[in-house]
Design an enzyme around this catalytic site. Structure first.
Site, PDB file in Angstrom:
ATOM      1  N   THR A   3      31.089  15.332 -15.991  1.00 66.99           N
ATOM      2  CA  THR A   3      31.344  14.744 -14.676  1.00 66.99           C
ATOM      3  C   THR A   3      30.174  15.024 -13.737  1.00 66.99           C
ATOM      4  O   THR A   3      30.278  14.826 -12.535  1.00 66.99           O
ATOM      5  CB  THR A   3      32.652  15.307 -14.064  1.00 66.99           C
ATOM      6  OG1 THR A   3      32.580  16.742 -14.091  1.00 66.99           O
ATOM      7  CG2 THR A   3      33.850  14.858 -14.862  1.00 66.99           C
ATOM      8  N   ASP A  57      25.933  14.859 -12.514  1.00 66.97           N
ATOM      9  CA  ASP A  57      25.083  13.798 -11.979  1.00 66.97           C
ATOM     10  C   ASP A  57      24.560  12.831 -13.031  1.00 66.97           C
ATOM     11  O   ASP A  57      24.680  11.615 -12.906  1.00 66.97           O
ATOM     12  CB  ASP A  57      23.886  14.472 -11.301  1.00 66.97           C
ATOM     13  CG  ASP A  57      23.663  13.910  -9.927  1.00 66.97           C
ATOM     14  OD1 ASP A  57      24.664  13.511  -9.292  1.00 66.97           O
ATOM     15  OD2 ASP A  57      22.491  13.859  -9.508  1.00 66.97           O
ATOM     16  N   LEU A  58      23.945  13.399 -14.055  1.00 64.06           N
ATOM     17  CA  LEU A  58      23.346  12.568 -15.112  1.00 64.06           C
ATOM     18  C   LEU A  58      24.421  11.737 -15.806  1.00 64.06           C
ATOM     19  O   LEU A  58      24.247  10.549 -16.081  1.00 64.06           O
ATOM     20  CB  LEU A  58      22.624  13.465 -16.125  1.00 64.06           C
ATOM     21  CG  LEU A  58      21.917  12.733 -17.255  1.00 64.06           C
ATOM     22  CD1 LEU A  58      20.660  12.055 -16.738  1.00 64.06           C
ATOM     23  CD2 LEU A  58      21.567  13.695 -18.387  1.00 64.06           C
ATOM     24  N   ALA A  59      25.547  12.401 -16.076  1.00 66.19           N
ATOM     25  CA  ALA A  59      26.650  11.720 -16.742  1.00 66.19           C
ATOM     26  C   ALA A  59      27.137  10.555 -15.892  1.00 66.19           C
ATOM     27  O   ALA A  59      27.344   9.447 -16.381  1.00 66.19           O
ATOM     28  CB  ALA A  59      27.783  12.699 -17.011  1.00 66.19           C
ATOM     29  N   LEU A  98      10.366   8.359 -23.488  1.00 65.00           N
ATOM     30  CA  LEU A  98      10.093   7.754 -24.794  1.00 65.00           C
ATOM     31  C   LEU A  98      11.079   6.638 -25.098  1.00 65.00           C
ATOM     32  O   LEU A  98      10.865   5.832 -25.991  1.00 65.00           O
ATOM     33  CB  LEU A  98      10.184   8.833 -25.877  1.00 65.00           C
ATOM     34  CG  LEU A  98       9.134   9.926 -25.771  1.00 65.00           C
ATOM     35  CD1 LEU A  98       9.376  11.002 -26.813  1.00 65.00           C
ATOM     36  CD2 LEU A  98       7.749   9.324 -25.946  1.00 65.00           C
ATOM     37  N   LYS A 149      12.010   4.432 -22.833  1.00 70.02           N
ATOM     38  CA  LYS A 149      11.779   3.273 -21.969  1.00 70.02           C
ATOM     39  C   LYS A 149      11.284   2.105 -22.814  1.00 70.02           C
ATOM     40  O   LYS A 149      10.554   2.294 -23.794  1.00 70.02           O
ATOM     41  CB  LYS A 149      10.774   3.626 -20.875  1.00 70.02           C
ATOM     42  CG  LYS A 149      11.393   4.621 -19.899  1.00 70.02           C
ATOM     43  CD  LYS A 149      10.625   4.699 -18.608  1.00 70.02           C
ATOM     44  CE  LYS A 149      11.358   5.570 -17.616  1.00 70.02           C
ATOM     45  NZ  LYS A 149      11.967   4.798 -16.528  1.00 70.02           N
ATOM     46  N   HIS A 165       6.702  14.146 -20.222  1.00 73.68           N
ATOM     47  CA  HIS A 165       6.603  12.680 -20.256  1.00 73.68           C
ATOM     48  C   HIS A 165       5.170  12.174 -20.408  1.00 73.68           C
ATOM     49  O   HIS A 165       4.876  11.354 -21.273  1.00 73.68           O
ATOM     50  CB  HIS A 165       7.185  12.063 -18.983  1.00 73.68           C
ATOM     51  CG  HIS A 165       8.586  12.479 -18.677  1.00 73.68           C
ATOM     52  ND1 HIS A 165       9.529  12.677 -19.652  1.00 73.68           N
ATOM     53  CD2 HIS A 165       9.200  12.733 -17.501  1.00 73.68           C
ATOM     54  CE1 HIS A 165      10.672  13.040 -19.081  1.00 73.68           C
ATOM     55  NE2 HIS A 165      10.496  13.081 -17.780  1.00 73.68           N
ATOM     56  N   ARG A 215       5.466   3.126  -6.096  1.00 76.20           N
ATOM     57  CA  ARG A 215       6.174   3.622  -7.257  1.00 76.20           C
ATOM     58  C   ARG A 215       5.619   2.914  -8.474  1.00 76.20           C
ATOM     59  O   ARG A 215       5.614   1.683  -8.543  1.00 76.20           O
ATOM     60  CB  ARG A 215       7.661   3.314  -7.104  1.00 76.20           C
ATOM     61  CG  ARG A 215       8.491   3.839  -8.254  1.00 76.20           C
ATOM     62  CD  ARG A 215       9.971   3.563  -7.991  1.00 76.20           C
ATOM     63  NE  ARG A 215      10.775   4.038  -9.099  1.00 76.20           N
ATOM     64  CZ  ARG A 215      12.028   3.644  -9.305  1.00 76.20           C
ATOM     65  NH1 ARG A 215      12.585   2.768  -8.487  1.00 76.20           N
ATOM     66  NH2 ARG A 215      12.709   4.120 -10.323  1.00 76.20           N
ATOM     67  N   ARG A 270      -3.173   3.271 -18.368  1.00 82.09           N
ATOM     68  CA  ARG A 270      -4.208   2.269 -18.109  1.00 82.09           C
ATOM     69  C   ARG A 270      -5.472   2.666 -18.866  1.00 82.09           C
ATOM     70  O   ARG A 270      -6.061   3.718 -18.600  1.00 82.09           O
ATOM     71  CB  ARG A 270      -4.474   2.231 -16.611  1.00 82.09           C
ATOM     72  CG  ARG A 270      -5.496   1.233 -16.162  1.00 82.09           C
ATOM     73  CD  ARG A 270      -5.715   1.403 -14.667  1.00 82.09           C
ATOM     74  NE  ARG A 270      -6.582   0.374 -14.139  1.00 82.09           N
ATOM     75  CZ  ARG A 270      -7.360   0.527 -13.075  1.00 82.09           C
ATOM     76  NH1 ARG A 270      -7.360   1.674 -12.410  1.00 82.09           N
ATOM     77  NH2 ARG A 270      -8.125  -0.460 -12.660  1.00 82.09           N
TER      78      ARG A 270
END
Ligand SMILES: *[C@@H]1O[C@H](CO)[C@@H](O)[C@H](O)[C@H]1NC(C)=O
Ligand SMILES: *[C@@H]1O[C@H](CO)[C@@H](O)[C@H](O)[C@H]1NC(C)=O
Ligand SMILES: *[C@@H]1O[C@H](CO)[C@@H](O)[C@H](O)[C@H]1NC(C)=O
Ligand SMILES: *[C@@H]1O[C@H](CO)[C@@H](O)[C@H](O)[C@H]1NC(C)=O
Ligand SMILES: *[C@@H]1O[C@H](CO)[C@@H](O)[C@H](O)[C@H]1NC(C)=O
Ligand SMILES: *[C@@H]1O[C@H](CO)[C@@H](O)[C@H](O)[C@H]1NC(C)=O
Ligand SMILES: *[C@@H]1O[C@H](CO)[C@@H](O)[C@H](O)[C@H]1NC(C)=O
Ligand SMILES: *[C@@H]1O[C@H](CO)[C@@H](O)[C@H](O)[C@H]1NC(C)=O
Length: 785
Positions: free
Chosen positions: A34, A36-38, A202, A204, A263, A360, A365
């Site tokens: 319950t 935040d991520l969930a 990874l 994404k 990341h 953002r 690149r």
């Protein structure tokens, strides 16, 4: 879902294939279900998994586990599930959602027995013929991993369960040691193949296409991707949001641990690794990644720059008690990484990330070298953009393009797109994209743009390892960053303005990174109400003397240790230790540290003297001696005869000149201290530049041989004072000056030039003849904020 390269573990594959005809049931437990991520991602992703794979022979139970009561948990889960709707126009989802809701429950997971009860239901409820899987997604603080994995292991390892998966979220340790420790703890109970450490970057959709794209254009890229053609590679993650509301967490991590060590370095590996012949062979991909990561040199401290948005410390003050660390927490960083192999030697990989940036974006690149020289007709052309620069961009998330995708400069080559991508005409409201006209790019996006966590859950269920970090890789990532994070833990970040970080431009200078410009001075004056500090870095010296500059708590530890060591040495050599303390409140915290952390301090051989005293009785609340006594002396076993208060009160009179108290103190010093050499003198610094009881205007004639004198201060109630004088102070073996609080910043600026030496600032007369002098300045005083 579009077929993606499937990099799965062989033995699990076999397991699924052999049972593929038989019915299967998956118990999916979100521990911290319950949180935040969930709430934001996991339940929505669970719904999508269910819709995609539920069938009569492929059933699911979902559990949210947490420590709150059944009633509170039911309510919390209910709210979450209600807020996770189907995408519009997805009839399959609408049809299956009620069934999903039926199969989602809250369970209390607080005690051992709760795990026992839950896991017992896993193996009994579905009858004997069915293959049962269990997944535990730990969406909880990593400090709880040990107890929860222990509970899972000891209660849920039934032989009827065909497979067990445990999912972990970062942070995977705060440094190499703690990461290794965490891995070891987990491995006590779980096989490496069962452990899934999420790196959602990874997952994404464009990250997933990097190897596909490279394979599809293997020949041309193999030729282009090396130091001969590539000028540099930028790996960037800029965010508009800041850290308000999570300063406590961010003070422990900072931007480097939060996103660069994981990341961004993972993205580097995807772009820079050699490309296996068979990109469906996940073992080979992993081996090639590990190989590459071993060739990445550990980052050096002069290849790393830090910034902090100007309001960070203000925000910290609202959220946490102790803001010492907050002054040093980087919210922006830039790093130069090098790869030591023939392909990439000499090519700078520049990683940057920051909060409250001007835009953002997250992208990789690759900029190619200029190989052609314009000789004729160079000046004309309608476009403000030439066909250069030539670049290949993996736009991982948000940014100047309409949708995350891959961009290739038309002047570079004409790419082949994998079937999982589709080419789009480039339309952009921006006039330029990464310095080029939009029309100058080939541009394609993934056919299906799956949200990263939906992909994580998908990969998890389908035994695809792509979104997860193996233990070996996690440890190699730390090898690259661990040292430099430790080395730079006291580097003061350059302040920048929120959403307008104009002073963060930097340059690559050989193997170093350097900010452009003089930093703050260019943007001098008021800066959103904050005075920009001049002191953007901590040098080793201040006024040509040793400088210790740290958050107050650490600083006091260092000073206390310094005093303890000096005492030990003095006693070893001369069997006695003479120390003189200044008055005032500043040293009180030092006394606490000495008493608390140095129980073996040799007080019995120590003589305590005073640097300065007010002309008041020893019982007066303003008496320095009273403070020294109440905060230090009375807690020690120092012999009475070793205590030497300044004789300000003598024969019933206070500092009467005829009583010659100053002469008396001088006599005592002459008598007890050979050659009048103190082992250590602790001084303070006033906002007006005073030290000891030497106030602005104090002059000292060379002929004056006095060691102690009565002085006067116009400030501070016009008390008369007694003070040690510079000739005596400068005779000491060690002179230490403790300077704390931001109010001292301005005086530090005024005296920072070693040439400054005048009666306005008596501290500038302190300069030991042959002894050592050290400044102990806390971060607040150094930065003035
Ligand atoms: C489900 O499994 C049973 C038993 O193996 C089988 O008879 C049935 O056809 C399967 N149903 C579907 C929809 O595949
Ligand atoms: C899940 O659904 C996907 C897509 O419909 C399908 O390819 C896959 O075989 C299913 N997997 C299982 C284990 O049912
Ligand atoms: C959880 O375990 C505790 C301690 O054994 C027990 O009192 C409680 O009833 C259990 N709760 C549930 C929902 O099983
Ligand atoms: C590539 O690897 C996959 C997974 O190991 C394997 O199934 C496939 O046969 C391999 N393809 C080739 C061409 O070797
Ligand atoms: C400039 O644009 C005009 C109209 O689009 C075109 O006719 C002309 O050739 C262009 N000139 C150059 C140098 O590209
Ligand atoms: C930083 O670089 C950008 C791009 O070259 C430039 O527009 C900007 O003016 C620079 N900022 C400063 C303060 O020089
Ligand atoms: C700084 O100190 C060093 C040695 O400690 C000395 O040689 C040097 O002259 C000093 N510099 C100045 C400007 O006083
Ligand atoms: C100054 O410090 C150095 C190094 O800590 C030490 O060796 C030396 O003895 C000190 N000098 C005096 C005069 O105490």
């Amino acid at each position: 879902m579009v077929p993606l390269l499937l990099c799965s573990l062989l033995f699990l594959n076999v397991l699924y294939e052999s049972k593929s005809q038989a019915a299967q049931h998956t118990n999916f437990v979100i521990v911290g279900g319950t949180g935040d991520l969930a709430r934001k991602y996991l339940w929505g992703s669970a719904l999508r998994l269910f819709v995609e794979n539920f069938s009569e022979n492929n059933t699911f139970s979902f559990y949210a586990g947490a420590r709150v009561s059944q009633t509170d948990g039911d309510k919390a889960l209910n709210d979450i599930l209600n807020s996770n709707k189907c995408d519009s126009n997805d009839p399959k989802c609408e049809k299956l959602r009620p069934k999903f809701l039926e199969n989602a429950k809250y369970v209390v997971l607080k005690y051992d027995e709760n795990y026992t009860n839950l896991c017992n239901t896993f193996r009994t409820e579905k009858g004997p013929e069915i293959t049962i899987h269990q997944i535990f997604y730990l969406s909880i603080p990593s400090s709880a991993y040990q107890s929860v994995t222990h509970n899972i292991h000891s209660n849920c390892r039934h032989e009827k369960i065909s497979s067990t998966k445990v999912v972990l979220e970062k942070p995977f340790g705060l440094d190499k040691e703690s990461a290794a420790k965490q891995a070891e703890v987990i491995s006590e109970h779980f096989h490496d193949d069962e452990v899934h450490r999420v790196d959602h970057y990874l997952a994404k959709s464009v990250s997933k296409q990097i190897l596909n794209f490279r394979a599809k254009n293997r020949e041309i890229l193999d030729e282009l991707l090396n130091g001969q053609f590539v000028d540099r590679i930028e790996i960037v993650m800029k965010e508009r949001i800041g850290n308000k509301g999570r300063i406590d967490f961010y003070d422990q991590t900072g931007v480097v641990r939060d996103v660069m060590q994981n990341h961004l370095t993972e993205l580097l590996a995807l772009v820079a690794m050699e490309l296996p012949v068979n990109i469906s062979d996940c073992k080979m991909i992993e081996d090639y990644k590990l190989h590459l990561l071993r060739q990445v040199k550990p980052v050096s401290s002069d290849a790393l720059l830090f910034g902090q948005y100007a309001k960070y410390v203000e925000e910290a003050k609202d959220e946490i008690k102790n803001i010492d660390q907050s002054h040093l927490t980087p919210t922006f960083a830039a790093a130069l990484l090098q790869i030591n192999n023939p392909r990439w030697r000499g090519v700078p990989f520049i990683l940057t990330s920051g909060k409250h940036m001007d835009e953002r974006t997250s992208h990789v690149r690759i900029l190619f070298r200029e190989k052609e020289f314009c000789v004729s007709g160079c000046a004309d052309g309608n476009s403000t953009f030439t066909k250069y620069p030539r670049q290949l961009i993996f736009q991982i998330g948000h940014g100047p393009v309409p949708s995350a995708g891959i961009l290739v400069s038309k002047s570079l080559f004409n790419p082949s797109w994998p079937s999982s991508m589709k080419e789009l005409p480039m339309t952009s409201k921006d006039s330029a994209i990464h310095g080029q006209s939009p029309g100058d790019f080939h541009y394609a996006v993934p056919v299906v743009d799956t949200q990263a966590y939906t992909m994580v859950i998908h990969d998890l269920y389908h035994n695809n390892r792509e979104s997860f970090v193996t233990t070996a890789r996690m440890l190699l990532l730390w090898e690259i960053w661990d040292n430099v994070i430790k080395e730079t833990s006291l580097t003061v970040p350059r302040l920048y303005k929120e959403f307008s970080p104009v002073n963060l431009n930097f340059t690559v200078d050989g193997l170093k990174l350097r900010y452009l410009g003089q930093g703050q001075s260019e943007y001098s004056g008021k800066f959103d109400g904050l005075e920009m500090p001049n002191f953007a870095v901590i040098p080793p010296l201040f006024r040509n003397k040793t400088l210790f500059c740290k958050p107050l708590k650490d600083l006091v530890k260092v000073l206390a240790t310094y005093i303890f060591k000096t005492a030990e040495n003095a006693i070893k050599e001369r069997n006695i230790f003479h120390i003189a303390f200044s008055g005032g409140n500043t040293p009180v915290i030092l006394f606490k540290e000495l008493l608390g952390s140095f129980p073996l301090f040799p007080w019995e051989q120590t003589h305590i003297w005073q640097v300065d005293e007010r002309c008041v009785s020893q019982k007066h609340e303003n008496s320095n001696f009273l403070s020294l006594h109440d905060n230090l002396i009375k807690f020690t076993n120092i012999p009475y005869f070793n205590i030497h208060p300044m004789p300000v009160s003598f024969a019933g009179k206070i500092c009467a000149h005829e009583s010659k108290g100053d002469n008396l103190y001088e006599d005592m010093i002459n008598h007890l201290i050979p050659a009048q050499v103190f082992d250590l003198i602790l001084l303070g610094l006033g906002t007006d530049g005073h030290t000891a009881s030497l106030f602005p205007g104090y002059t000292h004639s060379k002929k004056d041989k006095r060691l102690v004198a009565l002085t006067k201060s116009k400030a501070d109630g016009n008390f008369d004072r007694m003070s040690l004088l510079p000739p005596l102070i400068n005779n000491a073996r060690e002179v230490t000056v403790l300077v704390t609080t931001k109010e001292k910043h301005s005086i530090l600026q005024k005296i920072s030039d070693i040439q400054t030496r005048n009666k306005q600032y008596p501290i500038t007369y302190v300069s030991p003849v042959s002894g050592n002098m050290s400044w102990f300045i806390d971060i607040e005083a150094w930065l003035g904020q």
